[in-house]
Write a protein that holds these residues in place. Structure first.
Motif, mmCIF file in Angstrom:
data_model
loop_
_atom_site.group_PDB
_atom_site.id
_atom_site.type_symbol
_atom_site.label_atom_id
_atom_site.label_comp_id
_atom_site.label_asym_id
_atom_site.label_seq_id
_atom_site.Cartn_x
_atom_site.Cartn_y
_atom_site.Cartn_z
ATOM 1 N N ASN A 109 -0.238 28.086 -15.129
ATOM 2 C CA ASN A 109 -1.397 28.921 -15.406
ATOM 3 C C ASN A 109 -0.962 30.161 -16.175
ATOM 4 N N LEU A 110 -1.551 30.364 -17.344
ATOM 5 C CA LEU A 110 -1.321 31.570 -18.131
ATOM 6 C C LEU A 110 -2.610 32.371 -18.143
ATOM 7 N N ASN A 111 -2.531 33.638 -17.704
ATOM 8 C CA ASN A 111 -3.711 34.484 -17.617
ATOM 9 C C ASN A 111 -3.422 35.859 -18.209
ATOM 10 N N ASN A 112 -4.336 36.331 -19.032
ATOM 11 C CA ASN A 112 -4.247 37.682 -19.585
ATOM 12 C C ASN A 112 -2.912 37.907 -20.280
ATOM 13 N N VAL A 113 -2.705 37.150 -21.356
ATOM 14 C CA VAL A 113 -1.497 37.258 -22.161
ATOM 15 C C VAL A 113 -1.875 37.858 -23.512
ATOM 16 N N GLN A 114 -1.157 38.878 -23.950
ATOM 17 C CA GLN A 114 -1.462 39.547 -25.210
ATOM 18 C C GLN A 114 -0.188 39.710 -26.035
ATOM 19 N N ILE A 150 2.853 31.007 -28.332
ATOM 20 C CA ILE A 150 2.898 30.101 -27.179
ATOM 21 C C ILE A 150 3.163 28.689 -27.690
ATOM 22 N N GLU A 151 4.185 28.045 -27.130
ATOM 23 C CA GLU A 151 4.556 26.684 -27.524
ATOM 24 C C GLU A 151 4.594 25.809 -26.276
ATOM 25 N N ILE A 152 3.946 24.644 -26.340
ATOM 26 C CA ILE A 152 3.831 23.750 -25.179
ATOM 27 C C ILE A 152 4.239 22.343 -25.587
ATOM 28 N N SER A 153 5.046 21.689 -24.762
ATOM 29 C CA SER A 153 5.381 20.285 -24.995
ATOM 30 C C SER A 153 5.684 19.601 -23.667
ATOM 31 N N GLY A 154 5.240 18.358 -23.540
ATOM 32 C CA GLY A 154 5.566 17.517 -22.398
ATOM 33 C C GLY A 154 5.199 18.116 -21.056
ATOM 34 N N SER A 155 4.068 18.806 -20.974
ATOM 35 C CA SER A 155 3.656 19.451 -19.725
ATOM 36 C C SER A 155 2.274 18.953 -19.336
ATOM 37 N N ASP A 156 2.145 18.531 -18.066
ATOM 38 C CA ASP A 156 1.010 17.710 -17.654
ATOM 39 C C ASP A 156 -0.251 18.475 -17.279
ATOM 40 N N ASN A 157 -0.142 19.783 -16.997
ATOM 41 C CA ASN A 157 -1.312 20.487 -16.481
ATOM 42 C C ASN A 157 -1.174 21.978 -16.782
ATOM 43 N N VAL A 158 -1.522 22.360 -18.011
ATOM 44 C CA VAL A 158 -1.403 23.751 -18.445
ATOM 45 C C VAL A 158 -2.797 24.339 -18.623
ATOM 46 N N SER A 159 -3.009 25.487 -18.014
ATOM 47 C CA SER A 159 -4.296 26.182 -18.117
ATOM 48 C C SER A 159 -4.067 27.556 -18.725
ATOM 49 N N LEU A 160 -4.857 27.898 -19.748
ATOM 50 C CA LEU A 160 -4.748 29.200 -20.394
ATOM 51 C C LEU A 160 -6.090 29.909 -20.319
ATOM 52 N N THR A 161 -6.065 31.169 -19.914
ATOM 53 C CA THR A 161 -7.283 31.973 -19.811
ATOM 54 C C THR A 161 -7.019 33.354 -20.391
ATOM 55 N N SER A 162 -7.882 33.772 -21.297
ATOM 56 C CA SER A 162 -7.819 35.127 -21.869
ATOM 57 C C SER A 162 -6.467 35.392 -22.518
ATOM 58 N N VAL A 163 -6.242 34.705 -23.633
ATOM 59 C CA VAL A 163 -5.000 34.857 -24.390
ATOM 60 C C VAL A 163 -5.320 35.451 -25.764
ATOM 61 N N LEU A 164 -4.628 36.519 -26.109
ATOM 62 C CA LEU A 164 -4.735 37.141 -27.424
ATOM 63 C C LEU A 164 -3.429 36.948 -28.174
#
Length: 276
Positions: free
Chosen positions: A26-31, A52-66
């Protein structure tokens, strides 16, 4: 589970990398922004940073990212053993050369977000600018699905006397079969200033059937650009479709290879029904 919250930074290469994680992330409030406006720092972020770089990850949630001023705001990449990624995101505000760049197969649901193509201070060396770019991983056997809800695209890139040296389209999609893409409620602003590049590029280069549907798509401003270009040896007539969408009459529409249902062609205050 892994939780990353309340982060501020100014990456010049990689900000957050999530790779090969099977538990929830879970990524929250990232600027991510500039730490200063020194020309070297601005140019480094603009040309080399992926926030932000994502690979091979089964359950990623992002909220409020700048993300502002990077080369890529959010990018997914193919992983070892053709693993997929599953990503849910809401309230993204990504402003960069290619704000959202998806190259890994998987399941995506992205909502209530804003993708803004920029070239701050003309410091980026890239030639192609896109608000949103998708390239299917042809080595992965799992067919990807993409669901976009309530998305705003903005493409105001203008290079003055050098404009003809650059290409910018709002959406660029390349698939290899089995892909399902749905855009539901999208506002699109801006176009290539040379008035030659389409607002939307779609290529089906190989593989079996895919589909790409735009529901309630609104191209806000107008020029004589092509509206959409479809290509590829595997493309089937009608696999890209528009439903209840609003398109400037001045833009050039394709022939029957793209399906339009209950759409409106508008010219100022006037509109006409379009259905092919």
């Amino acid at each position: 589970a892994v939780t990353i919250s309340n982060i501020m930074g100014a990456p010049q290469c990689k900000g957050i990398v999530i790779k090969g994680i099977s538990t929830a992330v879970n990524l929250n409030n990232v600027q991510f922004n500039y730490s200063c406006y020194e020309s070297n720092h601005v140019a480094e972020r603009s040309n080399y940073a992926t926030d932000i770089e994502i690979s091979g990850s089964d359950n990623v949630s992002l909220t409020s990212v700048l993300s502002f001023g990077a080369n890529h705001g959010l990018m997914t990449k193919p992983a070892f053993s053709s693993r997929t990624s599953k990503i849910t995101a809401v309230n993204l505000n990504l402003e960069s050369g290619i704000p959202l760049y998806l190259t890994a197969s998987g399941k995506y649901e992205i909502s209530n977000s804003y993708f803004f193509t920029i070239c701050p201070f003309n410091t980026n060396n890239r030639k192609d600018y896109r608000c949103l770019k998708i390239v299917q991983d042809k080595d992965c056997k799992t067919a990807p699905t993409y669901q976009f809800n309530n998305i705003m695209l903005q493409n105001p890139v203008d290079f003055g006397t050098n404009t003809d040296k650059f290409n910018d389209s709002n959406i660029d999609i390349t698939v290899d079969g089995g892909a399902k893409i749905v855009f539901n409620g999208m506002q699109s602003y801006g176009f290539d200033r040379t008035q030659t590049e389409p607002v939307i590029l779609y290529q089906h280069r190989s593989g079996g059937a895919s589909s790409c549907q735009f529901i309630n798509f609104n191209q806000i401003n107008t020029a004589s650009n092509p509206f959409i270009s479809v290509s590829g040896s595997a493309y089937k007539n009608g696999e890209v479709s528009f439903v209840s969408s609003r398109i400037p009459k001045q833009m050039r529409l394709p022939d029957s290879n793209v399906k339009f249902t209950d759409c409106t062609l508008y010219d100022g205050a006037n509109g006409s029904y379009y259905h092919n």
